[in-house]
Design an enzyme around this catalytic site. Structure first.
Site, PDB file in Angstrom:
ATOM      1  N   LYS A   1       1.040  -1.239   0.042  1.00  0.00           N
ATOM      2  CA  LYS A   1      -0.180  -0.149   0.088  1.00  0.00           C
ATOM      3  C   LYS A   1       0.969   1.267   0.025  1.00  0.00           C
ATOM      4  CE  LYS A   1      -2.344  -2.517  -0.776  1.00  0.00           C
ATOM      5  NZ  LYS A   1      -2.341  -4.036  -0.736  1.00  0.00           N
TER       6      LYS A   1
ATOM      7  N   ALA B   1      -2.365 -12.622 -13.142  1.00  0.00           N
ATOM      8  CA  ALA B   1      -3.076 -11.470 -12.923  1.00  0.00           C
ATOM      9  C   ALA B   1      -4.082 -11.626 -11.907  1.00  0.00           C
ATOM     10  CB  ALA B   1      -3.988 -11.251 -14.464  1.00  0.00           C
TER      11      ALA B   1
ATOM     12  N   ALA C   1      -5.846 -11.163   5.316  1.00  0.00           N
ATOM     13  CA  ALA C   1      -5.229 -10.413   6.800  1.00  0.00           C
ATOM     14  C   ALA C   1      -6.347 -10.479   7.613  1.00  0.00           C
ATOM     15  CB  ALA C   1      -4.537  -9.271   6.474  1.00  0.00           C
TER      16      ALA C   1
ATOM     17  N   HIS D   1     -24.258  13.651   1.536  1.00  0.00           N
ATOM     18  CA  HIS D   1     -23.961  14.445   0.402  1.00  0.00           C
ATOM     19  C   HIS D   1     -22.875  15.653   0.362  1.00  0.00           C
ATOM     20  CE1 HIS D   1     -24.639  16.082  -3.562  1.00  0.00           C
ATOM     21  NE2 HIS D   1     -24.918  17.056  -3.308  1.00  0.00           N
TER      22      HIS D   1
END
Ligand code: NAD
Length: 474
Positions: free
Chosen positions: A58, A189, A327, A451
């Site tokens: 990440k 992939a 995980a 919103h």
């Protein structure tokens, strides 16, 4: 005399270390054994996830995304950033710092919770004894009332493309290239191939992914896979489906690949090859003679729905048992087993484990795909909504993707939610909660969503199940 514990855990990955902390919280005298060494050669808790998996990938995905955006999406905001450069060593160094912070964090949590760490290799012996072999070969034996096996998984190696750590690498190797490879070949992939293929593509590699299956992202919902394939192709990721690698030869500083694709045998020369064809449960040498613990044909420890091996006091959690190798699934199993040991009601619902692939756009889902509903003869209805009609997504310049809700045709109970788009790794949590609470599409549709947010796509997709989405034609 062997030191006596209530719980001894073999493995300090996300399944094992979480089990250890929870067991200690519940007042059990707990030890956790692990032999993983960090890049500095020192003990590093956290297993593959923290050291060479979820967290470091990440970090690189985020760095590479920033770099890619500089060259590809800043212009529309009116920002020019000509001649942007990336210093790979700095990027990898940042990743290493993050890993150290988090592996060190677990050591601290162990201290705070009074979990005793043992650095060495654990082996289950008869009568709930566990042997720990330290790096210098010295051995000691621990005795436990309960043992939790949490030894995780390792990358599968192809016999004709063996890892050499330099040219042919696994996920760990592909997190540590010291420069951007000009040409990167990826075998598989799947989740790792797509995530790490994306990292290096964004930094300038010419990436070719070779996938054996004829269908792209076969585990995902077909509509999601179709959109993903289109978006990845736009980014220049080359993905060859139905292609089987037969040879990978290192010649000088190159890897020469031979594979059979749709149009017959092909050759490809790359500078680095990442092999990401899945992982296998790691139980090599973990089970001593006479323990009675069984493994299946894939080397996984056999457990029941409560992660019990059938042998008194012996449990197994995470990647080394059945179920998805994720995980968060392992962590929840760790918590559940610790709670069961302490006399509580631990349980993990494997039907609502969320999946996330951290590509751009991100992909996430929970529950069944349309194909699974069909295969199981479940009558269903669907509603979907594109991010292109969500104000926040367009304001963020992230209009790609959509949300699809699948609900039972008669009861309206949510069977699955499939998302592709910006930040869907976060949006999927709402869908997991809805499913865990046995919610209907109407429940999701009646909930007020802020919103302008991306979560409005989940709301509108739920409304769309009954053809009452507001911001699109139904
Ligand atoms: P994967 O199972 O996701 O994908 C492996 C791919 O390789 C599959 O598509 C398979 O068809 C293909 N393949 C298998 N043999 C092949 C061959 N000989 N030639 C070409 N293609 C071949 O496995 P992975 O990407 O290696 O990841 C391993 C595990 O780690 C997975 O279980 C995954 O769930 C987990 N993981 C999860 C995340 C995440 O949750 N974001 C990230 C990384 C890894």
């Amino acid at each position: 005399m062997a030191e006596q514990f209530d719980v001894v855990i073999i493995g300090a990955g996300p399944a094992g270390y979480v089990a250890a902390i929870r067991a200690a919280q519940l007042g059990l005298k707990t030890a956790c054994i692990d032999d993983f060494k960090g890049k500095d050669g020192k003990p590093a808790l956290g297993g593959a996830c923290l050291n060479v998996g979820c967290i470091p990938s990440k970090a690189l995905l985020d760095s590479s995304k920033q770099f890619w955006n500089l060259g590809h999406s800043f212009e529309v905001h009116g920002i020019s950033a000509k001649d942007a450069k990336i210093d790979v060593a700095t990027m990898v160094g940042r990743k290493d710092k993050i890993v150290k912070q988090f592996t060190g964090g677990i050591a601290m949590l162990f201290k705070q919770n009074k979990v005793t760490p043992y650095f060495g290799t654990g082996k289950l012996l008869k009568d709930r004894q566990v042997e720990v072999t330290a790096a210098d070969g010295s051995k000691q034996t621990l005795a436990a009332i309960n043992v939790i096996i949490a030894t995780g998984s390792v990358p599968i190696q192809l016999p004709f493309a063996k890892f050499d750590g330099k040219h042919i690498v696994d996920n760990a190797g592909a997190l540590d290239f010291n420069e951007t490879p000009k040409r990167l070949g990826v075998i598989g992939a799947g989740v790792i191939g797509l995530e790490l293929g994306s990292v290096w593509k964004r930094l300038g590699s010419d990436v070719t992914i070779i996938e054996a299956l004829p269908d792209f992202l076969a585990a995902a919902d077909a509509d999601i896979a179709k959109t993903a394939a289109r978006e990845f192709a736009k980014q220049g990721l080359r993905i060859e489906l139905g292609a089987k690698l037969s040879k990978a030869e290192v010649k000088g500083n190159e890897v020469h690949l031979t594979y059979t694709g749709k149009d017959g045998e092909k050759q490809l020369v790359v500078d680095k090859l990442l092999v990401a064809v899945g992982r296998r449960a790691y139980t090599d040498g973990v089970l001593g003679d006479g323990t009675g613990v069984k493994t299946d044909e894939r080397g996984r420890v056999v457990v029941d729905e409560h992660n019990w091996t059938g042998i008194e006091g012996i449990w197994a959690v995470g990647d080394c048992v059945r179920g998805p190798m994720l995980a968060h699934k392992g962590s929840e199993e760790g918590v559940a087993v610790a709670e069961i040991i302490a006399g509580k009601d631990g349980h993990v619902n494997l039907d609502t484990v969320p999946w996330v692939i951290y590509t751009e756009p991100e992909i996430a889902w929970v529950g069944k795909t349309e194909a699974q509903c069909k295969a199981d003869n479940i009558p269903y209805k669907t509603g979907s909504f594109p991010f292109a009609a969500i104000g926040r997504a367009v304001a963020m310049n992230e209009p790609a993707g959509f949300v699809k809700v699948i609900a039972h045709a008669e009861t309206d109970r949510i069977l699955g939610v499939h998302l592709i788009g910006a930040c869907v790794s976060e949006l999927v949590a709402e869908c997991v909660v809805a499913m865990e609470f046995k919610g209907s599409s109407e429940d999701l549709a009646r909930i007020v969503h802020a919103h302008p947010t991306l979560s409005e796509a989940v709301h509108e997709a739920a409304l769309s199940v009954d053809k009452r989405a507001i911001h699109k034609a139904n």
